[in-house]
Design a protein around this motif. Sequence first.
Motif, PDB file in Angstrom:
ATOM      1  N   VAL A 137      43.179  39.943  32.543  1.00 39.41           N
ATOM      2  CA  VAL A 137      43.344  41.146  31.722  1.00 39.41           C
ATOM      3  C   VAL A 137      42.074  41.408  30.918  1.00 39.41           C
ATOM      4  O   VAL A 137      42.121  41.894  29.800  1.00 39.41           O
ATOM      5  CB  VAL A 137      44.558  41.016  30.771  1.00 39.41           C
ATOM      6  CG1 VAL A 137      45.838  41.108  31.530  1.00 39.41           C
ATOM      7  CG2 VAL A 137      44.494  39.728  29.964  1.00 39.41           C
ATOM      8  N   LYS A 138      40.941  41.069  31.515  1.00 31.40           N
ATOM      9  CA  LYS A 138      39.647  41.313  30.891  1.00 31.40           C
ATOM     10  C   LYS A 138      38.824  42.240  31.783  1.00 31.40           C
ATOM     11  O   LYS A 138      38.942  42.220  33.007  1.00 31.40           O
ATOM     12  CB  LYS A 138      38.882  40.005  30.671  1.00 31.40           C
ATOM     13  CG  LYS A 138      39.574  39.051  29.712  1.00 31.40           C
ATOM     14  CD  LYS A 138      39.677  39.615  28.302  1.00 31.40           C
ATOM     15  CE  LYS A 138      40.329  38.624  27.347  1.00 31.40           C
ATOM     16  NZ  LYS A 138      40.495  39.175  25.991  1.00 31.40           N
ATOM     17  N   ALA A 139      37.952  43.023  31.134  1.00 34.15           N
ATOM     18  CA  ALA A 139      37.069  43.923  31.873  1.00 34.15           C
ATOM     19  C   ALA A 139      36.128  43.117  32.768  1.00 34.15           C
ATOM     20  O   ALA A 139      35.860  41.940  32.505  1.00 34.15           O
ATOM     21  CB  ALA A 139      36.280  44.789  30.896  1.00 34.15           C
ATOM     22  N   PRO A 140      35.596  43.734  33.809  1.00 33.10           N
ATOM     23  CA  PRO A 140      34.825  42.967  34.800  1.00 33.10           C
ATOM     24  C   PRO A 140      33.488  42.435  34.304  1.00 33.10           C
ATOM     25  O   PRO A 140      32.957  41.481  34.870  1.00 33.10           O
ATOM     26  CB  PRO A 140      34.625  43.971  35.945  1.00 33.10           C
ATOM     27  CG  PRO A 140      34.789  45.313  35.320  1.00 33.10           C
ATOM     28  CD  PRO A 140      35.784  45.138  34.225  1.00 33.10           C
ATOM     29  N   GLY A 141      32.919  43.028  33.249  1.00 33.78           N
ATOM     30  CA  GLY A 141      31.586  42.644  32.820  1.00 33.78           C
ATOM     31  C   GLY A 141      31.440  41.178  32.474  1.00 33.78           C
ATOM     32  O   GLY A 141      30.550  40.479  32.984  1.00 33.78           O
ATOM     33  N   VAL A 142      32.320  40.674  31.620  1.00 36.57           N
ATOM     34  CA  VAL A 142      32.205  39.280  31.186  1.00 36.57           C
ATOM     35  C   VAL A 142      32.545  38.325  32.327  1.00 36.57           C
ATOM     36  O   VAL A 142      32.020  37.199  32.389  1.00 36.57           O
ATOM     37  CB  VAL A 142      33.101  39.024  29.957  1.00 36.57           C
ATOM     38  CG1 VAL A 142      34.576  39.026  30.331  1.00 36.57           C
ATOM     39  CG2 VAL A 142      32.715  37.728  29.263  1.00 36.57           C
ATOM     40  N   ILE A 143      33.399  38.749  33.254  1.00 39.26           N
ATOM     41  CA  ILE A 143      33.733  37.901  34.409  1.00 39.26           C
ATOM     42  C   ILE A 143      32.528  37.780  35.338  1.00 39.26           C
ATOM     43  O   ILE A 143      32.248  36.695  35.875  1.00 39.26           O
ATOM     44  CB  ILE A 143      34.952  38.479  35.152  1.00 39.26           C
ATOM     45  CG1 ILE A 143      36.177  38.478  34.230  1.00 39.26           C
ATOM     46  CG2 ILE A 143      35.238  37.693  36.421  1.00 39.26           C
ATOM     47  CD1 ILE A 143      37.394  39.153  34.799  1.00 39.26           C
ATOM     48  N   LEU A 144      31.789  38.881  35.507  1.00 33.14           N
ATOM     49  CA  LEU A 144      30.572  38.814  36.316  1.00 33.14           C
ATOM     50  C   LEU A 144      29.524  37.927  35.655  1.00 33.14           C
ATOM     51  O   LEU A 144      28.768  37.223  36.334  1.00 33.14           O
ATOM     52  CB  LEU A 144      30.024  40.228  36.540  1.00 33.14           C
ATOM     53  CG  LEU A 144      30.888  41.142  37.421  1.00 33.14           C
ATOM     54  CD1 LEU A 144      30.321  42.551  37.455  1.00 33.14           C
ATOM     55  CD2 LEU A 144      30.993  40.580  38.833  1.00 33.14           C
ATOM     56  N   LEU A 145      29.481  37.934  34.307  1.00 28.58           N
ATOM     57  CA  LEU A 145      28.581  37.017  33.596  1.00 28.58           C
ATOM     58  C   LEU A 145      28.977  35.566  33.859  1.00 28.58           C
ATOM     59  O   LEU A 145      28.105  34.699  34.051  1.00 28.58           O
ATOM     60  CB  LEU A 145      28.622  37.288  32.090  1.00 28.58           C
ATOM     61  CG  LEU A 145      27.728  38.396  31.534  1.00 28.58           C
ATOM     62  CD1 LEU A 145      27.872  38.468  30.025  1.00 28.58           C
ATOM     63  CD2 LEU A 145      26.278  38.174  31.918  1.00 28.58           C
ATOM     64  N   ALA A 146      30.281  35.299  33.854  1.00 28.49           N
ATOM     65  CA  ALA A 146      30.756  33.938  34.135  1.00 28.49           C
ATOM     66  C   ALA A 146      30.396  33.525  35.561  1.00 28.49           C
ATOM     67  O   ALA A 146      30.005  32.381  35.806  1.00 28.49           O
ATOM     68  CB  ALA A 146      32.264  33.860  33.923  1.00 28.49           C
ATOM     69  N   ALA A 147      30.512  34.457  36.504  1.00 28.10           N
ATOM     70  CA  ALA A 147      30.126  34.156  37.886  1.00 28.10           C
ATOM     71  C   ALA A 147      28.634  33.858  37.969  1.00 28.10           C
ATOM     72  O   ALA A 147      28.205  32.945  38.689  1.00 28.10           O
ATOM     73  CB  ALA A 147      30.483  35.330  38.799  1.00 28.10           C
ATOM     74  N   LEU A 148      27.835  34.618  37.222  1.00 28.84           N
ATOM     75  CA  LEU A 148      26.391  34.374  37.186  1.00 28.84           C
ATOM     76  C   LEU A 148      26.092  32.994  36.611  1.00 28.84           C
ATOM     77  O   LEU A 148      25.198  32.284  37.097  1.00 28.84           O
ATOM     78  CB  LEU A 148      25.708  35.460  36.351  1.00 28.84           C
ATOM     79  CG  LEU A 148      24.179  35.429  36.298  1.00 28.84           C
ATOM     80  CD1 LEU A 148      23.598  35.641  37.695  1.00 28.84           C
ATOM     81  CD2 LEU A 148      23.665  36.491  35.331  1.00 28.84           C
ATOM     82  N   SER A 149      26.839  32.604  35.587  1.00 31.37           N
ATOM     83  CA  SER A 149      26.660  31.272  35.004  1.00 31.37           C
ATOM     84  C   SER A 149      26.988  30.181  36.016  1.00 31.37           C
ATOM     85  O   SER A 149      26.255  29.189  36.144  1.00 31.37           O
ATOM     86  CB  SER A 149      27.550  31.124  33.761  1.00 31.37           C
ATOM     87  OG  SER A 149      27.382  29.854  33.156  1.00 31.37           O
ATOM     88  N   GLN A 150      28.082  30.370  36.737  1.00 30.89           N
ATOM     89  CA  GLN A 150      28.460  29.405  37.768  1.00 30.89           C
ATOM     90  C   GLN A 150      27.390  29.335  38.863  1.00 30.89           C
ATOM     91  O   GLN A 150      27.102  28.266  39.408  1.00 30.89           O
ATOM     92  CB  GLN A 150      29.794  29.812  38.407  1.00 30.89           C
ATOM     93  CG  GLN A 150      30.965  29.865  37.442  1.00 30.89           C
ATOM     94  CD  GLN A 150      31.723  28.564  37.392  1.00 30.89           C
ATOM     95  OE1 GLN A 150      31.223  27.524  37.778  1.00 30.89           O
ATOM     96  NE2 GLN A 150      32.957  28.632  36.914  1.00 30.89           N
TER      97      GLN A 150
END
Length: 585
Positions: free
Chosen positions: A75-88
């Motif tokens: 239930v979060k916008a995609p921006g921070v999730i893409l940042l998490a993917a970049l971190s991974q």
Amino acid sequence: MAGIRLFSSDHKEWQVHKYLIVGVLFLACVKELWDVAWRMSIEFHTTICCSGVAYMISGRGILNGLILYKDLLDVKAPGVILLAALSQLITGDERFIWILQIIVLLAVPAITMVLAYHETRTSDWFERWTLIALSFLVGSAFLLYEVERAGRFETESFGTFFALLYLLVIAWDRQRMSYLRLGLTSLLMLCTIGMKEPFLFILLAMNLLLSRDIYFFLRSFLIPFVISFLAGVLILAVLGYLWPYLTIYLPTVIADRLPSDHGLLFRGIIIIRVLKDVAWFSPVPMFGYAIFYLWAAHPFFKYQERWKYLILSVVSIVLLASFSHFSSLYWQLIERLHYSFPLKDAFFMQLTLKYVASIVVVLISLGILFFRSRELFWGVLFSCIAGYLVVFAIGSGDFHLNHYLLAIPAYAAIFLIFVGNRNRTIFAKALFYLAIFPIVLIPFYHPKLQYDKKVQEAKSQFQAMQKAKVAAKYADEVMYRCNLAQYSSLSTASAITPFTKHSPTDLGFTQSSFAKDKPELRKRFLERLEVAPVVFVPPDFFQTNDDKAVADYLQNHTTAKLPSCAENIELDREGITPLFKTVME
């Protein structure tokens, strides 16, 4: 824009006052720097927690080829999730986003100081460095407010960072907008809204506060919004997330965040909630006083008018703020009465008469201001509309604690108007000097920091995280050896989910206490549990679990007996037990 002349170097009688102000500002900045250093040192001990866990799981899912929102419901916008993917992708874990979190927090006072430095470029050295020092105090207060409300990878801190950069770009030159700045503004708007959709209302509020004409509004907001909207749709479509975003994510967010005791549109007038939260920040709420004062006084700093019109506009703002608060109370009562009007009741009749009288007083005040000064009328009106938008953005998530940080960019825009003040009337100068007083006192009224306690809590969480990482390695090894793609985890065993290289069948959101009251989410959770080939649980799961449907399913369809592929694994389990589907036997 040049700042207001605080003092003139030609008057020797002001020299003592200069030294006094410099001394007080120096002490305030040292105190603020001390508090920031201590508080940020705690951030160096923080670990991934709360919503950050979901970001890391979804980020790993993206790298594993899963479709955001469809395969992993967040239930979060995609921006921070893409940042998490970049971190991974970059560091293999949370270290990149952890470093980025530190950077965006420290950038807050840096950006406010750059804004002040640019706005005062034609001022004398004393005036300029006085305002830059004040900007450091305000920006550092924003930073401390952020870490109290949303540390540990909350999306609001990243959205605030991009919104402040957006403010820096649009305020750099308010006369023209080059194609380069237009593109940069559109990109920053996309990043800001991509972190959390309600930031859209904050950006709109900032532009209403800053705009002097329709042309600035078109260049700084409307055109960049159209560009960022089209770019966002295109990016989601290319990544394959657009349809799940529209059909799964948005309906879930609406069902999760929007329900409240108050109607959605009425939340924007519950201004007292925001004022109380800002006041909570310190025992004597100097931070809150400064914000409220700057907001109320901003039309005087924005326009040059005669003092009697300024007083009239102050009265108008105070009346509108009071009316907003009174309206929220009145309509909350109406909602509880199911929109009935018991006019025979004496108390309710008295309350209704007061409400009607307040409407009349506000309209008369605004009417007089309209005929006396159109500039101030529009300034006051846009100030109140911007205030409504800010409160609405916060209230759209039902006033969760971290959502109050959405207002920081709007506060920064108000402070920018204060720094760039060109109004040189005596009354405006007096208002300017009065604003300095609560800002200088902010560092001396911060909440007392229990440093040792917070560090100990962070260390305990770090130790728990290390154990979860050990257990995650075991879980990954089990799935590697048995050639399994996904898993499910329940109860305390879910601590492994942000650290496994494999992805769970869904996020823990679908099994949260909220989801138990939502049949569609409950159904999704059970369906995803059934397709998981292995379920990781704590050893005492069946003794402590209170979800009978889940316990019955696991007892009937899984076994704790290890299949041959999972035997002889020497890695430490750290308190997790794998339950395999019986069909694997």
